[in-house]
Design a protein around this motif. Structure first.
Motif, PDB file in Angstrom:
ATOM      1  N   ASN A  48       0.865  -1.176   0.000  1.00 46.18           N
ATOM      2  CA  ASN A  48       0.000   0.000   0.000  1.00 46.18           C
ATOM      3  C   ASN A  48       0.904   1.229   0.000  1.00 46.18           C
ATOM      4  O   ASN A  48       1.533   1.545   1.000  1.00 46.18           O
ATOM      5  CB  ASN A  48      -0.917  -0.006   1.217  1.00 46.18           C
ATOM      6  CG  ASN A  48      -1.810   1.219   1.264  1.00 46.18           C
ATOM      7  OD1 ASN A  48      -1.773   2.073   0.384  1.00 46.18           O
ATOM      8  ND2 ASN A  48      -2.613   1.298   2.295  1.00 46.18           N
ATOM      9  N   MET A  49       0.952   1.917  -1.133  1.00 42.45           N
ATOM     10  CA  MET A  49       1.891   3.020  -1.310  1.00 42.45           C
ATOM     11  C   MET A  49       1.224   4.391  -1.181  1.00 42.45           C
ATOM     12  O   MET A  49       1.787   5.400  -1.590  1.00 42.45           O
ATOM     13  CB  MET A  49       2.622   2.853  -2.637  1.00 42.45           C
ATOM     14  CG  MET A  49       3.401   1.544  -2.673  1.00 42.45           C
ATOM     15  SD  MET A  49       4.304   1.254  -4.192  1.00 42.45           S
ATOM     16  CE  MET A  49       5.649   2.416  -4.038  1.00 42.45           C
ATOM     17  N   ALA A  50       0.041   4.422  -0.593  1.00 44.83           N
ATOM     18  CA  ALA A  50      -0.716   5.676  -0.466  1.00 44.83           C
ATOM     19  C   ALA A  50       0.070   6.758   0.264  1.00 44.83           C
ATOM     20  O   ALA A  50      -0.075   7.942  -0.029  1.00 44.83           O
ATOM     21  CB  ALA A  50      -2.039   5.421   0.244  1.00 44.83           C
ATOM     22  N   ARG A  51       0.912   6.363   1.221  1.00 49.62           N
ATOM     23  CA  ARG A  51       1.634   7.357   2.024  1.00 49.62           C
ATOM     24  C   ARG A  51       3.140   7.361   1.750  1.00 49.62           C
ATOM     25  O   ARG A  51       3.923   7.829   2.558  1.00 49.62           O
ATOM     26  CB  ARG A  51       1.331   7.128   3.503  1.00 49.62           C
ATOM     27  CG  ARG A  51      -0.177   7.332   3.768  1.00 49.62           C
ATOM     28  CD  ARG A  51      -0.583   6.984   5.166  1.00 49.62           C
ATOM     29  NE  ARG A  51      -0.127   8.018   6.093  1.00 49.62           N
ATOM     30  CZ  ARG A  51      -0.095   7.847   7.411  1.00 49.62           C
ATOM     31  NH1 ARG A  51      -0.482   6.710   7.942  1.00 49.62           N
ATOM     32  NH2 ARG A  51       0.316   8.808   8.191  1.00 49.62           N
ATOM     33  N   VAL A  52       3.525   6.826   0.573  1.00 51.72           N
ATOM     34  CA  VAL A  52       4.927   6.910   0.160  1.00 51.72           C
ATOM     35  C   VAL A  52       5.115   8.303  -0.448  1.00 51.72           C
ATOM     36  O   VAL A  52       4.482   8.643  -1.435  1.00 51.72           O
ATOM     37  CB  VAL A  52       5.301   5.803  -0.855  1.00 51.72           C
ATOM     38  CG1 VAL A  52       6.702   6.019  -1.417  1.00 51.72           C
ATOM     39  CG2 VAL A  52       5.194   4.436  -0.208  1.00 51.72           C
ATOM     40  N   SER A  53       5.963   9.099   0.200  1.00 52.68           N
ATOM     41  CA  SER A  53       6.117  10.491  -0.234  1.00 52.68           C
ATOM     42  C   SER A  53       7.140  10.647  -1.350  1.00 52.68           C
ATOM     43  O   SER A  53       7.092  11.604  -2.115  1.00 52.68           O
ATOM     44  CB  SER A  53       6.518  11.353   0.954  1.00 52.68           C
ATOM     45  OG  SER A  53       7.708  10.852   1.541  1.00 52.68           O
ATOM     46  N   TYR A  54       8.070   9.703  -1.458  1.00 50.16           N
ATOM     47  CA  TYR A  54       9.121   9.852  -2.463  1.00 50.16           C
ATOM     48  C   TYR A  54       9.710   8.493  -2.810  1.00 50.16           C
ATOM     49  O   TYR A  54       9.863   7.636  -1.944  1.00 50.16           O
ATOM     50  CB  TYR A  54      10.222  10.784  -1.940  1.00 50.16           C
ATOM     51  CG  TYR A  54      11.284  11.097  -2.957  1.00 50.16           C
ATOM     52  CD1 TYR A  54      11.014  11.932  -4.042  1.00 50.16           C
ATOM     53  CD2 TYR A  54      12.555  10.549  -2.851  1.00 50.16           C
ATOM     54  CE1 TYR A  54      11.986  12.213  -4.987  1.00 50.16           C
ATOM     55  CE2 TYR A  54      13.537  10.817  -3.794  1.00 50.16           C
ATOM     56  CZ  TYR A  54      13.251  11.658  -4.860  1.00 50.16           C
ATOM     57  OH  TYR A  54      14.215  11.927  -5.794  1.00 50.16           O
ATOM     58  N   LEU A  55      10.026   8.338  -4.081  1.00 51.04           N
ATOM     59  CA  LEU A  55      10.620   7.104  -4.585  1.00 51.04           C
ATOM     60  C   LEU A  55      11.722   7.518  -5.542  1.00 51.04           C
ATOM     61  O   LEU A  55      11.439   8.203  -6.526  1.00 51.04           O
ATOM     62  CB  LEU A  55       9.528   6.306  -5.313  1.00 51.04           C
ATOM     63  CG  LEU A  55       9.864   4.954  -5.897  1.00 51.04           C
ATOM     64  CD1 LEU A  55      10.013   3.911  -4.797  1.00 51.04           C
ATOM     65  CD2 LEU A  55       8.772   4.511  -6.855  1.00 51.04           C
ATOM     66  N   ASP A  56      12.982   7.160  -5.254  1.00 50.29           N
ATOM     67  CA  ASP A  56      14.055   7.493  -6.201  1.00 50.29           C
ATOM     68  C   ASP A  56      14.326   6.290  -7.106  1.00 50.29           C
ATOM     69  O   ASP A  56      13.627   5.274  -7.027  1.00 50.29           O
ATOM     70  CB  ASP A  56      15.308   7.976  -5.463  1.00 50.29           C
ATOM     71  CG  ASP A  56      16.041   6.889  -4.685  1.00 50.29           C
ATOM     72  OD1 ASP A  56      15.602   5.711  -4.723  1.00 50.29           O
ATOM     73  OD2 ASP A  56      17.046   7.216  -4.033  1.00 50.29           O
ATOM     74  N   SER A  57      15.329   6.416  -7.970  1.00 54.38           N
ATOM     75  CA  SER A  57      15.598   5.333  -8.930  1.00 54.38           C
ATOM     76  C   SER A  57      16.002   4.044  -8.214  1.00 54.38           C
ATOM     77  O   SER A  57      15.645   2.948  -8.639  1.00 54.38           O
ATOM     78  CB  SER A  57      16.675   5.751  -9.926  1.00 54.38           C
ATOM     79  OG  SER A  57      17.859   6.091  -9.245  1.00 54.38           O
ATOM     80  N   SER A  58      16.710   4.182  -7.099  1.00 62.14           N
ATOM     81  CA  SER A  58      17.100   3.007  -6.322  1.00 62.14           C
ATOM     82  C   SER A  58      15.858   2.337  -5.719  1.00 62.14           C
ATOM     83  O   SER A  58      15.733   1.108  -5.728  1.00 62.14           O
ATOM     84  CB  SER A  58      18.069   3.416  -5.221  1.00 62.14           C
ATOM     85  OG  SER A  58      18.358   2.321  -4.399  1.00 62.14           O
ATOM     86  N   GLY A  59      14.956   3.138  -5.200  1.00 65.22           N
ATOM     87  CA  GLY A  59      13.710   2.620  -4.640  1.00 65.22           C
ATOM     88  C   GLY A  59      12.869   1.940  -5.706  1.00 65.22           C
ATOM     89  O   GLY A  59      12.280   0.879  -5.476  1.00 65.22           O
ATOM     90  N   THR A  60      12.835   2.548  -6.885  1.00 63.37           N
ATOM     91  CA  THR A  60      12.098   1.965  -8.013  1.00 63.37           C
ATOM     92  C   THR A  60      12.697   0.606  -8.365  1.00 63.37           C
ATOM     93  O   THR A  60      11.979  -0.381  -8.517  1.00 63.37           O
ATOM     94  CB  THR A  60      12.161   2.904  -9.246  1.00 63.37           C
ATOM     95  OG1 THR A  60      11.650   4.187  -8.874  1.00 63.37           O
ATOM     96  CG2 THR A  60      11.358   2.354 -10.406  1.00 63.37           C
ATOM     97  N   GLY A  61      14.024   0.563  -8.453  1.00 62.61           N
ATOM     98  CA  GLY A  61      14.724  -0.691  -8.759  1.00 62.61           C
ATOM     99  C   GLY A  61      14.450  -1.752  -7.707  1.00 62.61           C
ATOM    100  O   GLY A  61      14.273  -2.936  -8.027  1.00 62.61           O
ATOM    101  N   GLU A  62      14.380  -1.322  -6.454  1.00 59.05           N
ATOM    102  CA  GLU A  62      14.128  -2.262  -5.360  1.00 59.05           C
ATOM    103  C   GLU A  62      12.726  -2.856  -5.467  1.00 59.05           C
ATOM    104  O   GLU A  62      12.531  -4.060  -5.284  1.00 59.05           O
ATOM    105  CB  GLU A  62      14.311  -1.568  -4.010  1.00 59.05           C
ATOM    106  CG  GLU A  62      14.311  -2.517  -2.839  1.00 59.05           C
ATOM    107  CD  GLU A  62      15.383  -3.590  -2.915  1.00 59.05           C
ATOM    108  OE1 GLU A  62      15.032  -4.768  -2.729  1.00 59.05           O
ATOM    109  OE2 GLU A  62      16.564  -3.280  -3.160  1.00 59.05           O
ATOM    110  N   VAL A  63      11.738  -2.029  -5.780  1.00 57.70           N
ATOM    111  CA  VAL A  63      10.358  -2.522  -5.914  1.00 57.70           C
ATOM    112  C   VAL A  63      10.277  -3.534  -7.063  1.00 57.70           C
ATOM    113  O   VAL A  63       9.651  -4.586  -6.937  1.00 57.70           O
ATOM    114  CB  VAL A  63       9.357  -1.347  -6.101  1.00 57.70           C
ATOM    115  CG1 VAL A  63       7.957  -1.865  -6.391  1.00 57.70           C
ATOM    116  CG2 VAL A  63       9.333  -0.458  -4.857  1.00 57.70           C
ATOM    117  N   VAL A  64      10.961  -3.246  -8.175  1.00 57.45           N
ATOM    118  CA  VAL A  64      10.990  -4.173  -9.318  1.00 57.45           C
ATOM    119  C   VAL A  64      11.676  -5.479  -8.907  1.00 57.45           C
ATOM    120  O   VAL A  64      11.189  -6.580  -9.190  1.00 57.45           O
ATOM    121  CB  VAL A  64      11.701  -3.542 -10.539  1.00 57.45           C
ATOM    122  CG1 VAL A  64      11.913  -4.571 -11.641  1.00 57.45           C
ATOM    123  CG2 VAL A  64      10.900  -2.356 -11.060  1.00 57.45           C
TER     124      VAL A  64
END
Length: 113
Positions: A48-64
């Protein structure tokens, strides 16, 4: 700092995320949480990402990378309540198509049936 609150609905784990998923901050916490869930045999996970305020490229890579890890373990990972900003990040990176994402929690839960 990323806060992760865990809830369980039937056999589905919902992780309510609050804060940032960035290099050295939320990415490691999220990886450790998902890894521990998989080790316990939990294979149906909603972020549930409703309260995720920021996602950088590293965070994006981690989710993938977590999506791949969960799939490899025979599970499913779905995303819930992406903000427009985060949806745009996935869109630009051409990653939106690899995720099942939902705006409604009830819909996300039903998608596991």
């Amino acid at each position: 700092m990323l806060e992760i609150k865990e809830r369980k609905v039937n056999d589905i784990i919902i992780l309510d995320l609050k804060g940032k998923i960035t290099i050295g901050e939320g990415d490691k916490q999220l990886r450790e949480k998902i890894t521990s869930l998989l080790e316990k045999g939990e294979k149906k996970i909603i972020l549930n990402m409703a309260r995720v305020s920021y996602l950088d490229s590293s965070g994006t890579g981690e989710v993938v990378s977590l999506l791949m890890k969960v799939k490899k373990a025979g599970g499913e990972l779905k995303l819930l309540s992406l903000s427009q900003k985060i949806k745009d990040i996935f869109q630009i990176a051409q990653l939106l198509s690899i995720f099942d994402y939902y705006t409604d929690e009830e819909e996300a839960l039903k998608a596991f049936e």
